[in-house]
Design a protein around this motif. Structure first.
Motif, short mmCIF file in Angstrom:
data_model
loop_
_atom_site.label_atom_id
_atom_site.label_comp_id
_atom_site.label_asym_id
_atom_site.label_seq_id
_atom_site.Cartn_x
_atom_site.Cartn_y
_atom_site.Cartn_z
N VAL A 1 -27.65 5.49 -28.89
CA VAL A 1 -27.83 4.62 -27.85
C VAL A 1 -29.32 4.53 -27.57
CG1 VAL A 1 -27.61 4.92 -25.42
CG2 VAL A 1 -25.69 5.56 -26.83
N LEU A 2 -30.31 5.72 -27.87
CA LEU A 2 -31.62 5.69 -28.07
C LEU A 2 -32.41 4.48 -28.43
CD1 LEU A 2 -32.20 9.57 -28.37
CD2 LEU A 2 -31.93 8.31 -26.19
N LEU A 3 -31.83 3.96 -29.63
CA LEU A 3 -32.34 3.04 -30.11
C LEU A 3 -32.18 1.47 -29.81
CD1 LEU A 3 -31.22 4.13 -33.96
CD2 LEU A 3 -33.62 4.90 -32.57
N LEU A 4 -31.20 1.45 -28.80
CA LEU A 4 -30.57 0.05 -28.43
C LEU A 4 -31.62 -0.84 -28.01
CD1 LEU A 4 -27.14 0.79 -26.92
CD2 LEU A 4 -27.38 -0.58 -28.94
N GLY A 5 -32.72 -0.11 -27.10
CA GLY A 5 -33.76 -0.80 -26.30
C GLY A 5 -34.48 -1.48 -27.41
N VAL A 6 -34.78 -0.71 -28.38
CA VAL A 6 -36.09 -1.08 -29.21
C VAL A 6 -35.68 -1.65 -30.79
CG1 VAL A 6 -37.73 0.22 -27.96
CG2 VAL A 6 -36.44 1.24 -29.96
N ASP A 7 -34.29 -1.53 -31.03
CA ASP A 7 -33.68 -1.84 -32.23
C ASP A 7 -34.23 -3.29 -32.55
OD1 ASP A 7 -32.15 -1.40 -34.54
OD2 ASP A 7 -31.23 -3.36 -33.80
N ARG A 8 -34.31 -4.29 -31.54
CA ARG A 8 -34.59 -5.85 -31.63
C ARG A 8 -35.96 -5.96 -31.98
NH1 ARG A 8 -32.13 -10.84 -32.31
NH2 ARG A 8 -33.82 -12.31 -32.43
N PHE A 9 -36.89 -5.11 -31.60
CA PHE A 9 -38.30 -5.08 -31.98
C PHE A 9 -38.57 -4.52 -33.25
CE2 PHE A 9 -38.21 -5.30 -27.27
CZ PHE A 9 -38.76 -6.30 -27.22
#
Length: 445
Positions: A369-377
């Protein structure tokens, strides 16, 4: 100035900048532009199956020695495994040195796993044997309908070998496929003119939906991924380029249009047809370029490999999960296998990472869940590294098996072909000689 703006990579770069501004200033509008980026990717994916099929079949059908095919495939697999394992190792070392997740002190029990439920459910169905069996299509039509690259590649190789063995009897069919292939690449060039629009929509959506704020909260993790990708390209792919007899920087300049397109779309698949054509232009034989570029998407995902190890250990650090050296080596060993099945799967990075963490049982899967916000970047870094690694690998393997025209490569990377094409053609001497003969004949008459 007008000449510079006419170049595709400049148009894509401008579109990326404008898209980012739209995403920051009017995020709702940016988020609504997602269909534009998706439409461009769909157009490219529409062309992948026929381009791969036609390139591989015609290339292999015209090969004089079928033993070369097996030799190329075997050496390609060796190269893919060695280089992708190096990428995994480098990611493991970097995440241990910089400790991006240390100090976050997150309790896994407090994390909401609902947002990653779709990825974990897909991971349960993911296995290495299932991946191997998945290479064989149920039917030929099914492979093309689903756009499964490896299934299409398998059928294309078999058909190419069959046509080569047929000899003159199959020549008419091969010539027809060759003509169709030339038409398909014209269509590819037409679609690529839309790359700036696709990049604009994709970047506007990314910034509009996730915002720059999420970058700063997990900036250290992102910095690790980007810096590791740069290190890998310079210090691993750089020496490989020197072995193959060319400069990394000249190669990057040669594929700059493709790299800017990947930057805008966050997808290495978006430039697959162009990369095949570029490798042929750089002196790689058609069957080698047609085989290595598509298969490299699955078997040589260098950017993905770097991301996997950094992300897995980051979650362990953020959740204070102790990992011994043997635990980390096990993570590395499992990723050596699971990372090979990531191409062509929606959300492949999360699915493969979820499958790996679930199989280990030591690192909490909920930590994803910690990666969801920045995975796209981070996907831009992964996709660009995958594209560069795939191109360099194709050139190196071609050099290894003797399928690289070094003179053609030198001209392409030095930009001599572009200069020759741009230079006005000299007046032909043939018409003048013909005119003199006609004048002499009329005088005699």
């Amino acid at each position: 100035m007008k000449r510079m703006l006419s170049k595709l990579y400049v148009q894509v770069l401008i579109a990326v900048i404008v898209g980012a501004i739209v995403g920051v200033v009017v995020p709702e509008t940016g988020e609504a532009l997602k269909p534009i980026g998706d439409a461009f990717i769909k157009l490219i994916k529409m062309l992948l199956a026929p381009v791969i099929f036609l390139t591989v079949v015609t290339g292999i059908a015209r090969m004089e020695n079928m033993k070369e095919l097996g030799r190329v495939g075997f050496r390609a697999l060796i190269y893919f495994e060695v280089v992708s394992t190096l990428a995994l190792l480098i990611g493991l070392v970097v995440v241990q040195v910089f400790q991006p997740g240390a100090g976050m002190n997150i309790d896994p029990a407090t994390l909401d796993g609902a947002s990653i439920a779709s990825y974990t459910s897909a991971a349960k169905q993911s296995s290495f044997m299932g991946f191997l069996l998945g290479i064989i299509p149920d039917t030929i039509v099914d492979a093309f309908a689903k756009g499964n690259i490896l299934q299409i590649l398998l059928f294309s190789i078999l058909l190419g070998v069959a046509l080569a063995k047929a000899g003159p009897k199959g020549q008419l069919f091969v010539d027809s496929l060759d003509s169709l292939m030339r038409g398909m690449f014209v269509v590819v060039n037409m679609v690529m003119r839309l790359a700036p629009i696709g990049a604009f929509g994709a970047i506007a959506f990314t910034i509009g939906k996730y915002g720059f704020g999420s970058l700063f909260s997990l900036g250290k993790l992102m910095a690790c991924v980007y810096l590791t990708c740069i290190f890998f390209v310079v210090f691993i792919l750089g020496p490989i380029c020197r072995y193959a007899g060319f400069s990394l920087w000249k190669f990057l300049r040669f594929i700059k249009e493709e790299l800017f397109t990947v930057l805008g779309t966050s997808s290495s698949e978006s430039v697959l047809p162009q990369m095949i054509a570029k490798m042929e232009k750089a002196g790689v034989s058609k069957p080698v370029a047609g085989m290595i570029i598509p298969s490299g998407l699955t078997f040589n995902p260098d950017g993905q490999a770097i991301y996997y190890t950094i992300a897995a250990i980051f979650i362990a650090q953020a959740t204070n999960t102790p990992l011994s050296l043997s635990d980390q080596l096990i993570v590395l060993a499992v990723l050596m296998f699971t990372s090979k099945g990531s191409a062509g799967v929606t959300g492949s990075g999360f699915i493969i990472l979820a499958a790996t963490l679930a199989s280990l049982g030591t690192i909490p899967v909920a930590g994803m869940v910690l990666l969801l916000g920045v995975d796209r970047f981070m996907s831009e870094a992964r996709a660009i590294t995958n594209t560069i690694g795939n191109g360099v690998g194709t050139m190196a393997i071609a050099k290894w098996v003797g399928a690289l025209d070094t003179e053609k490569m030198r001209k392409a990377l030095d930009g001599q072909e572009e200069v020759e094409q741009a230079r006005p053609a000299e007046p032909s001497q043939v018409p003048r000689a013909t005119e003199q003969k006609l004048m002499g004949a009329s005088t005699q008459a």
